[in-house]
Design a protein around this motif. Sequence first.
Motif, PDB file in Angstrom:
ATOM      1  N   HIS A   1       1.405  -1.040  -0.152  1.00  0.00           N
ATOM      2  CA  HIS A   1      -0.667  -0.068  -0.272  1.00  0.00           C
ATOM      3  C   HIS A   1       0.596   1.370   0.308  1.00  0.00           C
ATOM      4  O   HIS A   1       1.842   2.023   0.955  1.00  0.00           O
ATOM      5  N   THR A   2       0.843   1.821  -1.100  1.00  0.00           N
ATOM      6  CA  THR A   2       1.678   3.027  -1.075  1.00  0.00           C
ATOM      7  C   THR A   2       1.082   4.233  -1.301  1.00  0.00           C
ATOM      8  O   THR A   2       1.421   4.790  -2.428  1.00  0.00           O
ATOM      9  N   GLY A   3      -0.016   4.431  -0.988  1.00  0.00           N
ATOM     10  CA  GLY A   3      -1.411   5.723  -1.539  1.00  0.00           C
ATOM     11  C   GLY A   3      -0.412   6.698  -1.165  1.00  0.00           C
ATOM     12  O   GLY A   3       0.511   6.827  -0.391  1.00  0.00           O
ATOM     13  N   ASN A   4      -0.870   7.905  -0.936  1.00  0.00           N
ATOM     14  CA  ASN A   4      -0.127   8.921  -1.108  1.00  0.00           C
ATOM     15  C   ASN A   4      -1.104   9.602   0.081  1.00  0.00           C
ATOM     16  O   ASN A   4      -0.738  10.928   0.799  1.00  0.00           O
ATOM     17  N   TRP A   5      -1.766   9.207   0.924  1.00  0.00           N
ATOM     18  CA  TRP A   5      -2.235   9.387   2.180  1.00  0.00           C
ATOM     19  C   TRP A   5      -1.805   8.152   3.241  1.00  0.00           C
ATOM     20  O   TRP A   5      -1.147   8.058   3.269  1.00  0.00           O
ATOM     21  N   PRO A   6      -1.899   8.489   4.662  1.00  0.00           N
ATOM     22  CA  PRO A   6      -1.370   8.462   5.409  1.00  0.00           C
ATOM     23  C   PRO A   6      -0.996   6.165   5.347  1.00  0.00           C
ATOM     24  O   PRO A   6      -1.366   5.756   4.672  1.00  0.00           O
ATOM     25  N   GLY A   7       0.319   6.251   5.815  1.00  0.00           N
ATOM     26  CA  GLY A   7       1.214   5.050   5.792  1.00  0.00           C
ATOM     27  C   GLY A   7       1.773   5.150   4.022  1.00  0.00           C
ATOM     28  O   GLY A   7       2.635   3.464   3.587  1.00  0.00           O
ATOM     29  N   LYS A   8       1.753   6.108   4.132  1.00  0.00           N
ATOM     30  CA  LYS A   8       2.641   6.095   2.652  1.00  0.00           C
ATOM     31  C   LYS A   8       4.078   5.960   2.652  1.00  0.00           C
ATOM     32  O   LYS A   8       4.969   6.710   4.135  1.00  0.00           O
ATOM     33  N   THR A   9       4.846   5.896   2.295  1.00  0.00           N
ATOM     34  CA  THR A   9       6.116   4.972   2.199  1.00  0.00           C
ATOM     35  C   THR A   9       7.184   6.222   1.250  1.00  0.00           C
ATOM     36  O   THR A   9       6.892   6.655   0.154  1.00  0.00           O
ATOM     37  N   VAL A  10       8.066   6.572   2.055  1.00  0.00           N
ATOM     38  CA  VAL A  10       9.115   7.602   1.193  1.00  0.00           C
ATOM     39  C   VAL A  10      10.337   5.735   0.833  1.00  0.00           C
ATOM     40  O   VAL A  10      10.642   6.999  -0.054  1.00  0.00           O
ATOM     41  N   ALA A  11      10.209   5.257   1.617  1.00  0.00           N
ATOM     42  CA  ALA A  11      10.794   4.144   0.505  1.00  0.00           C
ATOM     43  C   ALA A  11      10.433   3.480  -0.480  1.00  0.00           C
ATOM     44  O   ALA A  11       9.847   3.554  -0.956  1.00  0.00           O
ATOM     45  N   THR A  12      11.249   2.721  -1.489  1.00  0.00           N
ATOM     46  CA  THR A  12      11.081   2.050  -2.191  1.00  0.00           C
ATOM     47  C   THR A  12      10.388   0.488  -2.849  1.00  0.00           C
ATOM     48  O   THR A  12      10.991   0.002  -1.221  1.00  0.00           O
ATOM     49  N   ALA A  13       9.078   0.193  -2.471  1.00  0.00           N
ATOM     50  CA  ALA A  13       8.849  -1.271  -2.007  1.00  0.00           C
ATOM     51  C   ALA A  13       9.065  -2.542  -3.662  1.00  0.00           C
ATOM     52  O   ALA A  13       9.305  -1.463  -5.099  1.00  0.00           O
TER      53      ALA A  13
END
Lengths: 681, 78
Positions: free
Chosen positions: A34-46
Amino acid sequence: MRPHEDAPRRIALAGNPNVGKSTVFNALTGLHQHTGNWPGKTVATAQGRVHFRGQSYTLVDLPGTYSLLASSPEEEVARDSLCFDRPDAAIVVTDATALERNLNLVLQVLEILPNTVVCVNLLDEARKKRVQIDLAALSRALGVPVVGCAARSGKGLPELMEAVEGICAQECTPASVPYPPRLEEALAALAPRVSGCGLPGRWTALRLLEGEGALYEQLLHRVGAGEEAALVAQIAALRQGLGGEALRDTVVRAVNERAAALVGLCVRWEESAAERRERRLDKLLASKSVGIPLMLLGLGVVLWITLQGANVPSQWLSAALGRLETWLSAGAARVGMAPWLQGLLIQGMYRTLAWVVSVMLPPMAIFFPLFTLLEDAGLLPRVAFNMDYLFRRCGAHGKQALTCCMGLGCNACGVMGCRIIDSPRERLIAIVTNNFIPCNGRFPTLIALILVFFAAGSSPLAALLLLGVLGLGLGAALLSAKLLSVTVLKGQPSSFALELPPYRRPQVGRVIVRSVLDRTLFVLGRAAAVAAPAGLVIWLLANVSVGGMTLLARCTGALEGLGQLMGLDGTILTAFILGFPANEIVLPIALMAYAVQGSMSSYASLAELGQILTQNGWTWLTALCAMIFSVMHFPCGTTCWTIWKETKSVGWTALAVALPTAAGMACCMAVAALARLLGAG
Amino acid sequence: MEKTALNRLKPGMRGQIDALTAQGLLRRRLMDLGLMPGATVEMLQAAPFGDPTAYRVRGAVIALRAADAARITVILPA
């Protein structure tokens, strides 16, 4: 292994926020990232693995960005990954309904990595909005493959992988963005000199001419190869007449003009019924008269579903874990475990853990999926839009409205969610004040006290009072934000440029998996890690006696004076302190102390609860002060841990503990003093 | 050719961006979102408390605070 299978090819996945990039990533890799730009977003790469026709690919999911030119952390990660990790190819996911802006990123990626496939996603929605895109013409104009997709229904994904396969086997020469003649001349002079370091000469030359911070130094070092001084001199000479900030504008403008020209060439658009519907919905949700009431109503419904829905599974879990405790005790007795050790491990540690799990898990497992559904539907940005004014007036960021909403579920999640706020100052404000918003864990206490002392079993009145308590929390959060922004976190409110994405039908199945895995289990894990050792301590306090009195009784005695001053008593204050692992256990600890029991107990009914409390001297004033202190006191253990993780600072964590505690103590004392002065309570 | 600040547009009014007086990070952020000279902007609606305001730019809806929108000049259609 098949003989022709080579090492996996690395494919970068780029795209603007809100274009369904995660959906493409998940659909291709079968993961649930989950890499939405809302809560929980990661700046790291998956990363995820894809197998296609005997070749394996490593898909690297870059953070969602609008551009690679500006300097937010996400953009830096995305840019560095493209330019220094040199993937074999890239996919840029774009939103067919807003292609023009999305093409900006495409053009920028093409400058760094020519081997790029453009994925025009959300074609289904574009069709609904009567946007027609000539994909073949776009592909011809860009000079790279363009594949249409509707990733949510899986359409176009095989074609996408086919294009990726094709592009890995050939060199692409996409059409460059034309810059104004002066810049083109400078580029022509510099590009040959700086090519041959594995990076495209034109792109490298552009960045060197812009002379931007860390990237500039890195590139200079990379292409200078011992002749940096000469290169710097050449760059300085070429930069004459191009200007600093002005040059950057020239570049951005040229890219945008190119994007606009491409759209003019390939996209036909007419205002559709769907779009008019969307505007009407926006008009309603953000209207002066009903916008805010509708939001509150929505919040009320979410809370109601959470609390009602959590009752049954909570009782069920509690019963199941209780049975397990009986078995554990029996087992322990059979193997001859010493009674004190049994008490310590089972009545202390296990029971606290079981309590936290059974009270916390069900509401969280309901609240967070609901929250994610609203997020998926595109409603949360509208909440930020409606509430921004209040937060701006307090020197905070509009997106703090969202982290506050998350705090209703769990403050630790709310604190983590503050990552969506770019400005460090406003992010800290949001983190430090999040705990004023009462979380799910405090609701049971608040609701029980409201029902026993104020609403006498009337649930509409109780709901209204609960909303009032939430209002108190929000007010305190806003006031504290104001206080912080004129003292330790002084500064101007940063800009607020927020995209209001199109409303979308949420993907229910994925949402549930995602929110349960990402948020619920994560927080539960942390809570359990805090609750188990705390259970040990609580049991020891309640069972170890010094001078004929348990440590617990000594604590409550020592805090009696302060408690009275705050309209509470020593037992309640002790319960709050011992409730540090999780707010859920505050009331059970108080009951345990009142009953002089050695372990935590539940109450059978509200009437019984009321009786126990009144017998121990509770009045409406005690209940009111307990509710105020419940809203305004130190964050729970899990949240403190999270605050420290997010700020990496003991100082800010200490402030996040001290601020709500001081506010709560002051409020309680003021209310108690006033009530006593007026002869009430 | 009448020019005005973006935050002075009324609902339904359109204009073409003439210049950005914003500098630094805000300027870049605005440009990233497509708010740059030449782009057409339509004012959609204000938030319940009057600020921020939603604008349609290049097919997307972007919310801006009045203070930020004031740093964008637009040309009104004749």
